[in-house]
Design a protein around this motif. Structure first.
Motif, PDB file in Angstrom:
ATOM      1  N   ALA A 174     -68.665 -18.728 -45.752  1.00 34.54           N
ATOM      2  CA  ALA A 174     -67.645 -18.481 -47.211  1.00 34.54           C
ATOM      3  C   ALA A 174     -68.448 -18.905 -48.050  1.00 34.54           C
ATOM      4  O   ALA A 174     -69.217 -17.988 -49.321  1.00 34.54           O
ATOM      5  CB  ALA A 174     -66.235 -18.987 -46.767  1.00 34.54           C
ATOM      6  N   ALA A 175     -69.542 -19.825 -48.114  1.00 35.23           N
ATOM      7  CA  ALA A 175     -70.914 -21.046 -49.413  1.00 35.23           C
ATOM      8  C   ALA A 175     -71.556 -19.308 -49.319  1.00 35.23           C
ATOM      9  O   ALA A 175     -71.520 -19.696 -50.115  1.00 35.23           O
ATOM     10  CB  ALA A 175     -70.553 -22.320 -49.489  1.00 35.23           C
ATOM     11  N   ASP A 176     -72.219 -19.808 -47.581  1.00 25.85           N
ATOM     12  CA  ASP A 176     -73.371 -18.707 -47.456  1.00 25.85           C
ATOM     13  C   ASP A 176     -73.081 -17.618 -48.254  1.00 25.85           C
ATOM     14  O   ASP A 176     -74.013 -16.816 -48.545  1.00 25.85           O
ATOM     15  CB  ASP A 176     -73.785 -18.978 -46.047  1.00 25.85           C
ATOM     16  CG  ASP A 176     -74.449 -20.475 -45.402  1.00 25.85           C
ATOM     17  OD1 ASP A 176     -74.471 -21.335 -46.702  1.00 25.85           O
ATOM     18  OD2 ASP A 176     -74.067 -20.396 -44.230  1.00 25.85           O
ATOM     19  N   ALA A 177     -71.885 -16.807 -47.700  1.00 24.23           N
ATOM     20  CA  ALA A 177     -71.759 -15.514 -48.801  1.00 24.23           C
ATOM     21  C   ALA A 177     -71.856 -15.424 -49.816  1.00 24.23           C
ATOM     22  O   ALA A 177     -72.299 -13.721 -50.020  1.00 24.23           O
ATOM     23  CB  ALA A 177     -70.542 -15.210 -47.878  1.00 24.23           C
ATOM     24  N   ALA A 178     -71.809 -16.638 -49.893  1.00 26.42           N
ATOM     25  CA  ALA A 178     -71.848 -16.429 -52.255  1.00 26.42           C
ATOM     26  C   ALA A 178     -73.355 -17.225 -52.628  1.00 26.42           C
ATOM     27  O   ALA A 178     -73.090 -18.145 -53.168  1.00 26.42           O
ATOM     28  CB  ALA A 178     -70.932 -16.816 -52.791  1.00 26.42           C
ATOM     29  N   GLY A 179     -74.680 -17.072 -51.559  1.00 26.64           N
ATOM     30  CA  GLY A 179     -75.700 -17.976 -51.496  1.00 26.64           C
ATOM     31  C   GLY A 179     -75.633 -19.260 -51.600  1.00 26.64           C
ATOM     32  O   GLY A 179     -76.548 -19.920 -51.780  1.00 26.64           O
ATOM     33  N   GLY A 180     -74.706 -19.923 -50.390  1.00 23.95           N
ATOM     34  CA  GLY A 180     -74.488 -20.878 -50.428  1.00 23.95           C
ATOM     35  C   GLY A 180     -73.834 -22.425 -51.310  1.00 23.95           C
ATOM     36  O   GLY A 180     -74.135 -23.238 -51.271  1.00 23.95           O
ATOM     37  N   GLN A 181     -73.544 -21.294 -51.915  1.00 20.83           N
ATOM     38  CA  GLN A 181     -72.665 -22.100 -53.693  1.00 20.83           C
ATOM     39  C   GLN A 181     -71.749 -22.104 -53.258  1.00 20.83           C
ATOM     40  O   GLN A 181     -70.599 -21.503 -53.066  1.00 20.83           O
ATOM     41  CB  GLN A 181     -73.135 -21.676 -54.538  1.00 20.83           C
ATOM     42  CG  GLN A 181     -74.806 -21.370 -55.189  1.00 20.83           C
ATOM     43  CD  GLN A 181     -75.052 -22.783 -55.751  1.00 20.83           C
ATOM     44  OE1 GLN A 181     -73.988 -24.219 -56.488  1.00 20.83           O
ATOM     45  NE2 GLN A 181     -76.085 -22.985 -55.682  1.00 20.83           N
ATOM     46  N   PRO A 182     -71.347 -23.219 -53.121  1.00 22.18           N
ATOM     47  CA  PRO A 182     -71.611 -24.649 -52.970  1.00 22.18           C
ATOM     48  C   PRO A 182     -71.590 -24.720 -51.676  1.00 22.18           C
ATOM     49  O   PRO A 182     -71.809 -24.425 -50.524  1.00 22.18           O
ATOM     50  CB  PRO A 182     -70.649 -25.413 -53.820  1.00 22.18           C
ATOM     51  CG  PRO A 182     -68.924 -25.545 -53.076  1.00 22.18           C
ATOM     52  CD  PRO A 182     -69.228 -23.613 -52.928  1.00 22.18           C
ATOM     53  N   PHE A 183     -72.717 -26.391 -52.008  1.00 21.45           N
ATOM     54  CA  PHE A 183     -73.108 -27.108 -50.434  1.00 21.45           C
ATOM     55  C   PHE A 183     -72.339 -27.576 -50.441  1.00 21.45           C
ATOM     56  O   PHE A 183     -71.685 -28.139 -50.195  1.00 21.45           O
ATOM     57  CB  PHE A 183     -74.620 -27.698 -50.969  1.00 21.45           C
ATOM     58  CG  PHE A 183     -74.355 -28.534 -49.658  1.00 21.45           C
ATOM     59  CD1 PHE A 183     -75.615 -27.481 -48.197  1.00 21.45           C
ATOM     60  CD2 PHE A 183     -74.789 -29.535 -48.845  1.00 21.45           C
ATOM     61  CE1 PHE A 183     -75.595 -28.312 -47.268  1.00 21.45           C
ATOM     62  CE2 PHE A 183     -74.510 -29.971 -47.548  1.00 21.45           C
ATOM     63  CZ  PHE A 183     -75.422 -29.027 -46.468  1.00 21.45           C
ATOM     64  N   VAL A 184     -72.127 -27.049 -48.929  1.00 27.31           N
ATOM     65  CA  VAL A 184     -70.963 -27.084 -48.586  1.00 27.31           C
ATOM     66  C   VAL A 184     -70.772 -28.520 -46.498  1.00 27.31           C
ATOM     67  O   VAL A 184     -72.019 -28.427 -46.355  1.00 27.31           O
ATOM     68  CB  VAL A 184     -69.676 -26.147 -47.059  1.00 27.31           C
ATOM     69  CG1 VAL A 184     -69.191 -26.915 -46.513  1.00 27.31           C
ATOM     70  CG2 VAL A 184     -69.091 -25.739 -48.305  1.00 27.31           C
ATOM     71  N   ILE A 185     -70.800 -29.611 -47.210  1.00 27.49           N
ATOM     72  CA  ILE A 185     -70.815 -30.713 -46.157  1.00 27.49           C
ATOM     73  C   ILE A 185     -70.176 -30.743 -45.244  1.00 27.49           C
ATOM     74  O   ILE A 185     -68.492 -30.683 -45.551  1.00 27.49           O
ATOM     75  CB  ILE A 185     -70.626 -32.569 -47.273  1.00 27.49           C
ATOM     76  CG1 ILE A 185     -72.017 -32.270 -47.560  1.00 27.49           C
ATOM     77  CG2 ILE A 185     -70.904 -33.328 -45.947  1.00 27.49           C
ATOM     78  CD1 ILE A 185     -72.711 -34.273 -48.289  1.00 27.49           C
ATOM     79  N   ALA A 186     -69.889 -30.570 -44.059  1.00 32.48           N
ATOM     80  CA  ALA A 186     -69.193 -30.875 -42.641  1.00 32.48           C
ATOM     81  C   ALA A 186     -68.264 -32.230 -42.583  1.00 32.48           C
ATOM     82  O   ALA A 186     -68.965 -33.430 -42.356  1.00 32.48           O
ATOM     83  CB  ALA A 186     -69.676 -30.654 -41.628  1.00 32.48           C
ATOM     84  N   GLY A 187     -67.400 -32.145 -42.944  1.00 31.14           N
ATOM     85  CA  GLY A 187     -66.301 -33.760 -43.087  1.00 31.14           C
ATOM     86  C   GLY A 187     -65.142 -33.229 -41.963  1.00 31.14           C
ATOM     87  O   GLY A 187     -64.332 -32.816 -42.008  1.00 31.14           O
ATOM     88  N   ILE A 188     -64.315 -35.060 -42.301  1.00 36.11           N
ATOM     89  CA  ILE A 188     -63.120 -35.126 -41.514  1.00 36.11           C
ATOM     90  C   ILE A 188     -62.043 -36.589 -41.919  1.00 36.11           C
ATOM     91  O   ILE A 188     -63.289 -36.818 -42.606  1.00 36.11           O
ATOM     92  CB  ILE A 188     -63.181 -35.825 -40.029  1.00 36.11           C
ATOM     93  CG1 ILE A 188     -62.148 -35.036 -39.158  1.00 36.11           C
ATOM     94  CG2 ILE A 188     -64.039 -36.612 -39.919  1.00 36.11           C
ATOM     95  CD1 ILE A 188     -62.127 -35.690 -37.502  1.00 36.11           C
ATOM     96  N   GLU A 189     -61.132 -36.151 -41.971  1.00 37.61           N
ATOM     97  CA  GLU A 189     -60.373 -37.346 -42.269  1.00 37.61           C
ATOM     98  C   GLU A 189     -59.955 -37.565 -41.603  1.00 37.61           C
ATOM     99  O   GLU A 189     -58.882 -37.398 -40.350  1.00 37.61           O
ATOM    100  CB  GLU A 189     -59.464 -37.342 -43.915  1.00 37.61           C
ATOM    101  CG  GLU A 189     -58.833 -38.366 -44.251  1.00 37.61           C
ATOM    102  CD  GLU A 189     -58.247 -38.049 -45.209  1.00 37.61           C
ATOM    103  OE1 GLU A 189     -57.554 -36.784 -46.135  1.00 37.61           O
ATOM    104  OE2 GLU A 189     -57.818 -38.553 -46.298  1.00 37.61           O
ATOM    105  N   ILE A 190     -60.237 -39.318 -40.815  1.00 31.59           N
ATOM    106  CA  ILE A 190     -59.423 -39.430 -39.921  1.00 31.59           C
ATOM    107  C   ILE A 190     -58.373 -40.945 -40.313  1.00 31.59           C
ATOM    108  O   ILE A 190     -58.516 -41.139 -40.783  1.00 31.59           O
ATOM    109  CB  ILE A 190     -60.767 -40.339 -38.565  1.00 31.59           C
ATOM    110  CG1 ILE A 190     -61.652 -39.420 -38.055  1.00 31.59           C
ATOM    111  CG2 ILE A 190     -59.815 -40.859 -37.230  1.00 31.59           C
ATOM    112  CD1 ILE A 190     -63.556 -39.625 -37.411  1.00 31.59           C
ATOM    113  N   SER A 191     -57.218 -40.578 -39.176  1.00 31.59           N
ATOM    114  CA  SER A 191     -56.049 -41.597 -39.533  1.00 31.59           C
ATOM    115  C   SER A 191     -56.520 -42.050 -38.030  1.00 31.59           C
ATOM    116  O   SER A 191     -55.768 -42.084 -37.000  1.00 31.59           O
ATOM    117  CB  SER A 191     -54.374 -40.592 -39.719  1.00 31.59           C
ATOM    118  OG  SER A 191     -54.745 -39.732 -40.016  1.00 31.59           O
ATOM    119  N   THR A 192     -56.245 -43.951 -38.435  1.00 35.29           N
ATOM    120  CA  THR A 192     -56.607 -44.433 -37.776  1.00 35.29           C
ATOM    121  C   THR A 192     -55.362 -45.396 -37.099  1.00 35.29           C
ATOM    122  O   THR A 192     -54.041 -44.241 -37.764  1.00 35.29           O
ATOM    123  CB  THR A 192     -57.639 -45.278 -37.988  1.00 35.29           C
ATOM    124  OG1 THR A 192     -56.839 -46.478 -38.655  1.00 35.29           O
ATOM    125  CG2 THR A 192     -58.681 -45.211 -38.863  1.00 35.29           C
ATOM    126  N   ALA A 193     -55.965 -45.413 -36.051  1.00 35.80           N
ATOM    127  CA  ALA A 193     -54.344 -46.462 -34.938  1.00 35.80           C
ATOM    128  C   ALA A 193     -54.010 -47.349 -36.318  1.00 35.80           C
ATOM    129  O   ALA A 193     -52.861 -47.666 -36.781  1.00 35.80           O
ATOM    130  CB  ALA A 193     -54.205 -47.331 -34.018  1.00 35.80           C
TER     131      ALA A 193
END
Lengths: 136, 275
Positions: free
Chosen positions: B63-82
């Motif tokens: 979706a960001a790429d479709a708008a010229g790469g704005q904003p830059f999107v970092i691929a992440g995750i929020e892990i719930s640990t034990a």
């Protein structure tokens, strides 16, 4: 109650046997149960026993800081060797239990141990019996 | 690669954004809506960090790429640990995030197995887990119970993130739940975190700020947005050459003059700009 009696009656496995032995005759009168170590740090009674599911290394630092004598890991949770090692260094008695926290705490209460607030029953800070005074 | 010659500029980063895939996040958190809101709020970088999954990361990037790469999107995750500690993993690319996420998601039970005989009860209690495409259209739903904690220890979660060359951040360390401090009492120095995040709830001049600064870790400030209105309410101000993951890593290390402004200073700046 004596720590060695507690271990025997609750069928606890001593994870730091040397510490358990040297603390065997220690009289434990208070306990605390929580899996939030921030809470343990703030409220656990010094000289008491902690019942917890939490097996992270920080249990040892927090237990030492709070001045606890022993920690019981409930529901068969087993800490990593580095946790046991640190506890041995700190002179903390660690135990493993198959029973869950509710079962262990219930039994400890029967044995006469009390929590840190003491607002239930006859251990109220003001010396009055609590439950009888409740209700209309 | 290091672009030592290039001018460093301040970039606004909100590195903790949920999509509608997180059960607790609003259904309005679609890839086009998130990226449009991020642009409106002047964010240069966002990181998509859903609970225990990276299933919508590619769609937000697209979706960001479709708008010229704005904003830059970092691929992440929020892990719930034990320990029920929330850990952010920020990865060099979408594939790395998806590989790490696959290992995490696989540890969770299926939603249908949690309440036998009640196929939708999980959703009633915890919320919908909608997989979306770049245009914001539903393309399915996640079957794993993302709201639950995994069986990964904190150490294992950090190791998993590092295995994929990711950055491990202790999430919302000022919060009374699901934070390193709430669950573990003290900050575990040996955990191997690359940074720590303070939430939008931390008040200016809080005595805890000093404690956090003393950790010796880069401090980020993320919105932990579950609703569009929360996006960009706080952010980190990063001086770097361009908005990219490589630059972000160099910035955390303080390489070549790159730096993060103190989270509280960044908020002040934000107030100023919006005034």
């Amino acid at each position: 109650m004596r720590l060695d009696e507690m271990a025997k009656l609750l069928e606890l496995e001593a994870l730091t046997p040397t510490c358990a032995e040297s603390l065997a005759s220690e009289d434990i009168t208070q306990g605390y149960a929580s899996d939030l170590l921030s809470d343990v740090l703030a409220h656990a009674p010094a000289g008491g026993v902690l019942v917890t599911l939490q097996v992270h290394l920080n249990v040892i630092a927090v237990a030492s800081h709070a001045g606890l004598r022993a920690v019981i890991f409930s529901s068969g949770r087993t800490p990593e060797p580095d946790v046991v090692e640190r506890a041995a260094e700190e002179g903390l008695a660690l135990f493993g239990a198959r029973a869950d926290t509710f079962e262990i705490v219930g039994r400890l209460y029967q044995f006469g141990l009390r929590g840190s607030t003491g607002t239930l029953g006859s251990t109220g800070a003001c010396g009055h019996d609590g439950p009888e005074k409740l209700g209309p | 690669m290091r672009n030592r010659d290039r001018q460093l500029r301040p970039f606004r980063m909100d590195l903790h954004v949920h999509t509608a895939l997180s059960p607790c996040a609003s259904e309005e958190m679609t890839p086009p809506a998130i990226t449009a809101a991020a642009r409106e709020k002047g964010l240069d970088v966002i990181a998509v960090c859903d609970h225990n999954t990276a299933g919508n990361v590619a769609a937000v990037r697209e979706a960001a790429d479709a708008a010229g790469g704005q904003p830059f999107v970092i691929a992440g995750i929020e892990i719930s640990t034990a320990e029920e500690v929330h850990v952010l993993g920020l990865f060099p690319n979408v594939a790395a995030a998806e590989r790490a996420a696959a290992r995490v998601t696989a540890l969770l039970p299926r939603t249908v197995d949690l309440f036998p005989g009640h196929r939708r009860r999980y959703q009633t209690y915890f919320g919908e887990q909608t997989l979306l495409d770049a245009r914001g259209r539903a393309r399915g739903e996640e079957r794993a119970a993302l709201a639950l904690a995994t069986s990964l220890s904190l150490a294992a979660a950090v190791a998993l993130i590092h295995h994929e060359k990711g950055v491990a951040v202790a999430a919302h360390i000022d919060r009374p739940s699901y934070s390193v401090y709430s669950q573990l009492g003290l900050f575990p120095k040996e955990a191997g975190f690359d940074g720590a995040e303070v939430s939008r709830h931390l008040e200016e001049g809080s005595p805890r700020s000093e404690e956090f600064a003393a950790l010796g870790l880069p401090l980020l400030r993320g919105s932990d947005s579950h609703f569009l209105a929360e996006l960009g309410t706080v952010f980190s101000l990063a001086w770097m050459a361009e908005p990219s993951f490589t630059e972000f890593v160099l910035c955390l290390a303080g390489t070549g003059g790159r730096r993060l402004e103190s989270p509280l200073a960044a908020r002040e700046q934000g107030k100023h700009d919006h005034a």
